[in-house]
Design a protein around this motif. Structure first.
Motif, PDB file in Angstrom:
ATOM      1  N   UNK A  63       0.843  -1.192   0.000  1.00  0.00           N
ATOM      2  CA  UNK A  63       0.000   0.000   0.000  1.00  0.00           C
ATOM      3  C   UNK A  63       0.881   1.245   0.000  1.00  0.00           C
ATOM      4  N   UNK A  64       1.220   1.729  -1.195  1.00  0.00           N
ATOM      5  CA  UNK A  64       2.096   2.895  -1.304  1.00  0.00           C
ATOM      6  C   UNK A  64       1.357   4.187  -1.013  1.00  0.00           C
ATOM      7  N   UNK A  65       0.049   4.132  -0.892  1.00  0.00           N
ATOM      8  CA  UNK A  65      -0.734   5.357  -0.684  1.00  0.00           C
ATOM      9  C   UNK A  65      -0.822   5.752   0.787  1.00  0.00           C
ATOM     10  N   UNK A  66      -0.408   4.862   1.690  1.00  0.00           N
ATOM     11  CA  UNK A  66      -0.471   5.145   3.124  1.00  0.00           C
ATOM     12  C   UNK A  66       0.934   5.308   3.678  1.00  0.00           C
ATOM     13  N   UNK A  67       1.291   6.499   4.180  1.00  0.00           N
ATOM     14  CA  UNK A  67       2.645   6.715   4.706  1.00  0.00           C
ATOM     15  C   UNK A  67       3.003   5.698   5.783  1.00  0.00           C
ATOM     16  N   UNK A  68       4.215   5.172   5.685  1.00  0.00           N
ATOM     17  CA  UNK A  68       4.716   4.255   6.695  1.00  0.00           C
ATOM     18  C   UNK A  68       4.379   2.806   6.469  1.00  0.00           C
ATOM     19  N   UNK A  69       3.476   2.532   5.535  1.00  0.00           N
ATOM     20  CA  UNK A  69       3.129   1.128   5.269  1.00  0.00           C
ATOM     21  C   UNK A  69       4.304   0.432   4.585  1.00  0.00           C
ATOM     22  N   UNK A  70       4.668  -0.757   5.042  1.00  0.00           N
ATOM     23  CA  UNK A  70       5.807  -1.450   4.419  1.00  0.00           C
ATOM     24  C   UNK A  70       5.484  -1.894   2.994  1.00  0.00           C
ATOM     25  N   UNK A  71       6.422  -1.708   2.118  1.00  0.00           N
ATOM     26  CA  UNK A  71       6.256  -2.161   0.737  1.00  0.00           C
ATOM     27  C   UNK A  71       7.505  -2.923   0.302  1.00  0.00           C
ATOM     28  N   UNK A  72       7.359  -3.665  -0.766  1.00  0.00           N
ATOM     29  CA  UNK A  72       8.490  -4.344  -1.386  1.00  0.00           C
ATOM     30  C   UNK A  72       8.617  -3.869  -2.834  1.00  0.00           C
ATOM     31  N   UNK A  73       9.833  -3.857  -3.311  1.00  0.00           N
ATOM     32  CA  UNK A  73      10.109  -3.538  -4.712  1.00  0.00           C
ATOM     33  C   UNK A  73      10.478  -4.839  -5.408  1.00  0.00           C
ATOM     34  N   UNK A  74       9.859  -5.072  -6.547  1.00  0.00           N
ATOM     35  CA  UNK A  74      10.097  -6.312  -7.292  1.00  0.00           C
ATOM     36  C   UNK A  74      10.562  -5.944  -8.703  1.00  0.00           C
ATOM     37  N   UNK A  75      11.807  -6.269  -9.028  1.00  0.00           N
ATOM     38  CA  UNK A  75      12.333  -5.926 -10.350  1.00  0.00           C
ATOM     39  C   UNK A  75      12.943  -7.162 -11.003  1.00  0.00           C
ATOM     40  N   UNK A  76      13.002  -7.111 -12.324  1.00  0.00           N
ATOM     41  CA  UNK A  76      13.741  -8.129 -13.064  1.00  0.00           C
ATOM     42  C   UNK A  76      14.617  -7.419 -14.084  1.00  0.00           C
ATOM     43  N   UNK A  77      15.680  -8.092 -14.493  1.00  0.00           N
ATOM     44  CA  UNK A  77      16.635  -7.455 -15.397  1.00  0.00           C
ATOM     45  C   UNK A  77      17.386  -8.503 -16.195  1.00  0.00           C
ATOM     46  N   UNK A  78      17.931  -8.049 -17.339  1.00  0.00           N
ATOM     47  CA  UNK A  78      18.872  -8.865 -18.106  1.00  0.00           C
ATOM     48  C   UNK A  78      20.278  -8.451 -17.705  1.00  0.00           C
ATOM     49  N   UNK A  79      21.187  -9.395 -17.701  1.00  0.00           N
ATOM     50  CA  UNK A  79      22.557  -9.098 -17.285  1.00  0.00           C
ATOM     51  C   UNK A  79      23.515  -9.400 -18.426  1.00  0.00           C
ATOM     52  N   UNK A  80      24.560  -8.621 -18.502  1.00  0.00           N
ATOM     53  CA  UNK A  80      25.577  -8.845 -19.533  1.00  0.00           C
ATOM     54  C   UNK A  80      26.331 -10.128 -19.232  1.00  0.00           C
ATOM     55  N   UNK A  81      26.573 -10.897 -20.276  1.00  0.00           N
ATOM     56  CA  UNK A  81      27.255 -12.173 -20.131  1.00  0.00           C
ATOM     57  C   UNK A  81      28.609 -11.993 -19.424  1.00  0.00           C
ATOM     58  N   UNK A  82      28.874 -12.873 -18.469  1.00  0.00           N
ATOM     59  CA  UNK A  82      30.163 -12.879 -17.789  1.00  0.00           C
ATOM     60  C   UNK A  82      30.181 -12.159 -16.461  1.00  0.00           C
ATOM     61  N   UNK A  83      29.175 -11.333 -16.180  1.00  0.00           N
ATOM     62  CA  UNK A  83      29.147 -10.619 -14.908  1.00  0.00           C
ATOM     63  C   UNK A  83      28.590 -11.509 -13.802  1.00  0.00           C
ATOM     64  N   UNK A  84      28.951 -11.189 -12.584  1.00  0.00           N
ATOM     65  CA  UNK A  84      28.473 -11.956 -11.432  1.00  0.00           C
ATOM     66  C   UNK A  84      27.030 -11.571 -11.108  1.00  0.00           C
ATOM     67  N   UNK A  85      26.139 -12.541 -11.171  1.00  0.00           N
ATOM     68  CA  UNK A  85      24.736 -12.281 -10.876  1.00  0.00           C
ATOM     69  C   UNK A  85      24.565 -11.759  -9.454  1.00  0.00           C
ATOM     70  N   UNK A  86      25.234 -12.390  -8.502  1.00  0.00           N
ATOM     71  CA  UNK A  86      25.088 -11.993  -7.097  1.00  0.00           C
ATOM     72  C   UNK A  86      25.576 -10.568  -6.878  1.00  0.00           C
ATOM     73  N   UNK A  87      26.744 -10.246  -7.437  1.00  0.00           N
ATOM     74  CA  UNK A  87      27.312  -8.913  -7.225  1.00  0.00           C
ATOM     75  C   UNK A  87      26.447  -7.838  -7.876  1.00  0.00           C
ATOM     76  N   UNK A  88      26.010  -8.084  -9.104  1.00  0.00           N
ATOM     77  CA  UNK A  88      25.194  -7.090  -9.807  1.00  0.00           C
ATOM     78  C   UNK A  88      23.841  -6.911  -9.117  1.00  0.00           C
ATOM     79  N   UNK A  89      23.251  -8.011  -8.669  1.00  0.00           N
ATOM     80  CA  UNK A  89      21.955  -7.913  -7.986  1.00  0.00           C
ATOM     81  C   UNK A  89      22.087  -7.089  -6.706  1.00  0.00           C
ATOM     82  N   UNK A  90      23.177  -7.266  -5.968  1.00  0.00           N
ATOM     83  CA  UNK A  90      23.362  -6.500  -4.741  1.00  0.00           C
ATOM     84  C   UNK A  90      23.610  -5.026  -5.047  1.00  0.00           C
ATOM     85  N   UNK A  91      24.411  -4.750  -6.098  1.00  0.00           N
ATOM     86  CA  UNK A  91      24.622  -3.361  -6.502  1.00  0.00           C
ATOM     87  C   UNK A  91      23.295  -2.714  -6.902  1.00  0.00           C
ATOM     88  N   UNK A  92      22.465  -3.461  -7.620  1.00  0.00           N
ATOM     89  CA  UNK A  92      21.167  -2.931  -8.047  1.00  0.00           C
ATOM     90  C   UNK A  92      20.287  -2.630  -6.841  1.00  0.00           C
TER      91      UNK A  92
END
Length: 200
Positions: free
Chosen positions: A137-166
């Motif tokens: 519920x983003x319309x109520x101040x203070x209510x906990x929310x989660x962000x859910x994203x997906x992405x493509x990654x360049x070949x050869x990069x570390x998935x774990x490292x890039x996900x944490x940087x993101x």
């Protein structure tokens, strides 16, 4: 492919203040000339144009290589990304911002916040953002929310490292520009694109 919690707020299919994504793509191809006030005066259209421009800048070389290697896959990839952008530029819910003057009501649109998250990812390097959603519920101040994203990654990069940087970039952007109570950022890497030419 797009998944947004505010899908019920989406207006007519493929309608961005009277324009379609295809029309906006043609408008970009013409370098936004002649200027169309009905597009330039529409927040949804401008956000869509910004996202489409960023998509073209980020992915052109990768798309060319993909198209040469597997044309059918390239078509599906482009279609999926455009569908996601089309869904995400809808204004969505109002996200309140506090102000010392209690008589003033300030708010960001959900689309603006999604655009902020998308920029945080697209400017990271080594990834191309795909889906972005705000769960809760983003319309109520203070209510906990989660962000859910997906992405493509360049070949050869570390998935774990890039996900944490993101996660860190998204967390910092939201903390700087919003008052959302973000309790988690879920990152899914669901595709790989070829390494940029000249990179080891």
């Amino acid at each position: 492919m797009a998944m947004t919690p505010d899908v019920n707020a989406v207006p007519a299919e493929d309608d961005l203040d009277g324009h379609t994504m295809e029309e906006l793509g043609d408008y970009l191809d013409r370098d936004r000339t002649p200027v169309d006030p009905s597009i330039e005066n529409s927040a949804a259209c401008r956000l869509a144009l910004t996202n489409m421009t960023r998509l073209r800048e980020l992915s052109w070389s990768a798309l060319v290589r993909d198209a040469q290697r597997d044309p059918e896959r390239d078509d599906a990839w482009i279609t999926g990304l455009l569908d996601t952008i089309k869904a995400e530029v809808r204004s969505g819910r109002d996200i309140p911002i506090s102000h010392p003057d209690a008589t003033l009501r300030l708010a960001l649109t959900e689309a603006a916040v999604r655009g902020m998250i998308r920029r945080a990812g697209d400017t990271l390097g080594g990834i191309i953002m795909r889906r972005c959603a705000l769960d809760g519920d983003v319309t109520t101040p203070g209510e906990p929310i989660r962000v859910d994203v997906s992405a493509s990654i360049e070949y050869g990069l570390s998935v774990e490292a890039v996900a944490e940087q993101l996660r860190e970039r998204i967390r910092a952007a939201l903390a700087e520009h919003t008052e959302l109570a973000v309790v988690g950022i879920d990152v899914t890497i669901d595709d790989v694109y070829p390494r940029e030419r000249g990179r080891s």
